[in-house]
Design a protein around this motif. Structure first.
Motif, short mmCIF file in Angstrom:
data_model
loop_
_atom_site.label_atom_id
_atom_site.label_comp_id
_atom_site.label_asym_id
_atom_site.label_seq_id
_atom_site.Cartn_x
_atom_site.Cartn_y
_atom_site.Cartn_z
N MET A 1 0.95 -1.05 0.39
CA MET A 1 0.02 0.16 0.37
C MET A 1 0.62 1.49 -0.05
O MET A 1 1.66 1.14 0.50
N LEU A 2 0.83 2.06 -0.58
CA LEU A 2 1.52 3.85 -0.95
C LEU A 2 1.85 3.95 0.48
O LEU A 2 2.38 4.72 0.64
N TRP A 3 -0.14 4.51 0.66
CA TRP A 3 0.34 5.58 2.09
C TRP A 3 0.73 5.03 2.97
O TRP A 3 1.66 5.70 3.95
N PRO A 4 0.67 4.01 3.73
CA PRO A 4 1.87 3.01 4.69
C PRO A 4 2.95 3.31 4.44
O PRO A 4 4.04 3.83 5.46
N GLY A 7 4.10 6.66 5.31
CA GLY A 7 4.25 7.07 6.34
C GLY A 7 5.17 6.43 6.90
O GLY A 7 6.24 7.04 8.22
N ASP A 8 5.99 5.52 6.22
CA ASP A 8 6.77 4.21 7.09
C ASP A 8 7.84 5.63 6.89
O ASP A 8 9.10 5.29 7.30
N LEU A 9 8.48 5.79 5.80
CA LEU A 9 8.97 6.85 5.51
C LEU A 9 9.04 8.74 5.82
O LEU A 9 10.27 9.10 5.86
N LEU A 10 8.31 8.50 6.91
CA LEU A 10 7.87 9.97 6.88
C LEU A 10 9.35 10.30 8.09
O LEU A 10 9.92 11.63 7.86
N PRO A 11 8.99 10.02 8.83
CA PRO A 11 10.27 9.95 9.82
C PRO A 11 12.16 10.10 9.11
O PRO A 11 12.58 11.45 9.27
N ALA A 12 12.44 9.22 8.53
CA ALA A 12 13.78 9.78 7.20
C ALA A 12 13.34 11.25 6.69
O ALA A 12 14.50 11.77 7.22
N ILE A 146 10.08 1.30 1.16
CA ILE A 146 9.88 1.22 -0.47
C ILE A 146 10.00 -0.07 -0.14
O ILE A 146 8.93 -0.52 -0.44
N SER A 147 11.16 -0.59 -0.37
CA SER A 147 10.89 -1.72 -0.55
C SER A 147 10.47 -3.05 0.26
O SER A 147 9.91 -4.14 -0.62
N GLN A 148 10.17 -2.94 0.99
CA GLN A 148 9.91 -4.09 2.34
C GLN A 148 8.18 -3.97 2.09
O GLN A 148 7.12 -4.77 1.78
N ALA A 149 7.05 -1.98 1.72
CA ALA A 149 6.32 -2.13 1.30
C ALA A 149 5.06 -3.21 -0.41
O ALA A 149 3.95 -2.50 -0.12
N ASP A 150 6.27 -3.77 -0.65
CA ASP A 150 5.80 -4.65 -1.74
C ASP A 150 4.74 -3.28 -2.61
O ASP A 150 4.47 -4.13 -3.45
N LEU A 151 5.63 -2.99 -3.23
CA LEU A 151 4.60 -1.78 -4.53
C LEU A 151 5.11 -1.81 -5.52
O LEU A 151 6.72 -2.66 -5.98
N ALA A 157 7.33 5.13 -7.04
CA ALA A 157 7.69 6.11 -8.27
C ALA A 157 7.22 7.21 -7.37
O ALA A 157 8.14 8.40 -7.31
N LEU A 158 6.00 7.30 -6.94
CA LEU A 158 5.85 8.35 -5.64
C LEU A 158 5.72 8.33 -5.06
O LEU A 158 5.75 9.14 -4.07
N ALA A 159 6.46 7.03 -3.81
CA ALA A 159 6.20 6.86 -2.63
C ALA A 159 7.69 7.41 -3.18
O ALA A 159 8.50 8.71 -1.39
N ALA A 160 9.12 7.52 -3.17
CA ALA A 160 10.35 8.24 -3.10
C ALA A 160 9.88 9.70 -3.77
O ALA A 160 10.98 10.31 -3.55
N ALA A 161 9.34 10.15 -4.36
CA ALA A 161 8.62 11.35 -5.16
C ALA A 161 8.58 12.17 -3.78
O ALA A 161 8.60 13.18 -3.27
N ALA A 162 7.93 12.16 -2.87
CA ALA A 162 7.32 11.58 -1.75
C ALA A 162 8.47 11.97 -0.53
O ALA A 162 8.33 13.21 0.05
N PHE A 163 8.81 11.08 -0.84
CA PHE A 163 10.37 11.54 0.10
C PHE A 163 11.13 12.88 -0.30
O PHE A 163 11.74 12.87 0.78
#
Length: 225
Positions: A1-4, A7-12, A146-151, A157-163
Motif C-alpha cells: 500500500m502506498l500511503w502506509p 508513513g513509514d518513510l516520513l521520519p527519515a 519502500i522495498s518492504q512495502a511491495d509496491l 516512484a510516487l513514494a520516492a517522490a514523496a520522500f
C-alpha cells in the motif's frame, strides 16, 4: 500500500528536511547580493541531488528484492546497520560538542558562500544532498521501507517522490518565501540561521538518537519476524 509506505518513510524524510546543513546554507545564500538566482540554483541543486540519490538507492533496494531473495531479512539488516551508524554519529556529535562558553564557529564551507555564483551554488546544493553521508543513510532507510512495502513501479516512484518532496520542503519554503517577500522574510530567515548555528549540536544529537533508536528497533523487529 502506498500511503502506509509513505508513513513509514516520513521520519527519515522529516530528518532530511530538518537537517541544519541545507537550512543554514540556503539562508546564507539568500543573504548574498544575488539572492534570487543563487536561491533558485541552490534549491534546484538540493532537490536534484536528493532525487538522484533516492532513485539510485531505491532501484538498488528494489532490485535486491526479487522473488528468490529474502527481502525482509535484507531490509532488517539494512535498518540495523543504519540505526547503529546513526547512534555512532550521535556519540561522535556529543563528543565534539562546544564546551560551555565556547562560541560555535561557522563551518568553512558556509563562510565560503559570501559571494557565490549560481553555478557553484547549484553544485553545492547537489553535493549537500546527494553526497552527504547522513542524507545517504536516511535515503537508504527510506528505500528499505519502500522495498518492504511491495509496491508496483508506479507506487514506488510516487513514494520516492514523496520522500524527495518532504526532504526538500524546508529549502523550497525558504527560497519561496524570499522570492515572494524578500524584505519581510529577511528577519525570520536570519533568526533561523543563528538558531541553527547556535543549536546545531543539540538538533543533530536529538535527530540522530531518535532516528537511530527507531530504525534499529525496526530492523531488530523485522529480523525477529
Amino acid at each position: 500500500m502506498l500511503w502506509p509506505a509513505i508513513g513509514d518513510l516520513l521520519p527519515a524524510a522529516a530528518a532530511v528536511a530538518l537537517s541544519p546543513f541545507p537550512i543554514v546554507a540556503v539562508v546564507v545564500v539568500l543573504g548574498t547580493a544575488r539572492a534570487r538566482s543563487n536561491g533558485i540554483a541552490f534549491a534546484a541543486g538540493w532537490t536534484g541531488g536528493l532525487a538522484v540519490l533516492t532513485a539510485i538507492v531505491t532501484a538498488i533496494s528494489s532490485g535486491a528484492s526479487d522473488a528468490d531473495s529474502t527481502p525482509s531479512t535484507a531490509v532488517g539488516v539494512v535498518r540495523v546497520v543504519v540505526g547503529l551508524v546513526f547512534l555512532g554519529l550521535a556519540v561522535k556529535t556529543w563528543r565534539g560538542r562546544p564546551r560551555p562558553g565556547e562560541e560555535t564557529p561557522m563551518p568553512g564551507w558556509m563562510a565560503s558562500l559570501d559571494q557565490p555564483a549560481p553555478g557553484r551554488t547549484l553544485v553545492l546544493g547537489a553535493a549537500l544532498s546527494g553526497l552527504n553521508p547522513k542524507i545517504m543513510a536516511l535515503a537508504i532507510s527510506a528505500a528499505a521501507s519502500i522495498s518492504q512495502a511491495d509496491l508496483d513501479p508506479t507506487e514506488t516512484a510516487l513514494a520516492a517522490a514523496a520522500f524527495v518532496a518532504i526532504g526538500s520542503s524546508t529549502v523550497l519554503l525558504a527560497v519561496g518565501a524570499h522570492l515572494l517577500a524578500a524584505e519581510r522574510a529577511a528577519g525570520p530567515l536570519a533568526t533561523l540561521k543563528r538558531f541553527m548555528i547556535d543549536h546545531n549540536t543539540a538538533i543533530m544529537l536529538v535527530v540522530l538518537v531518535v532516528l537511530g533508536a527507531n530504525i534499529l528497533g525496526e530492523g531488530i523487529a523485522t529480523l525477529a519476524d
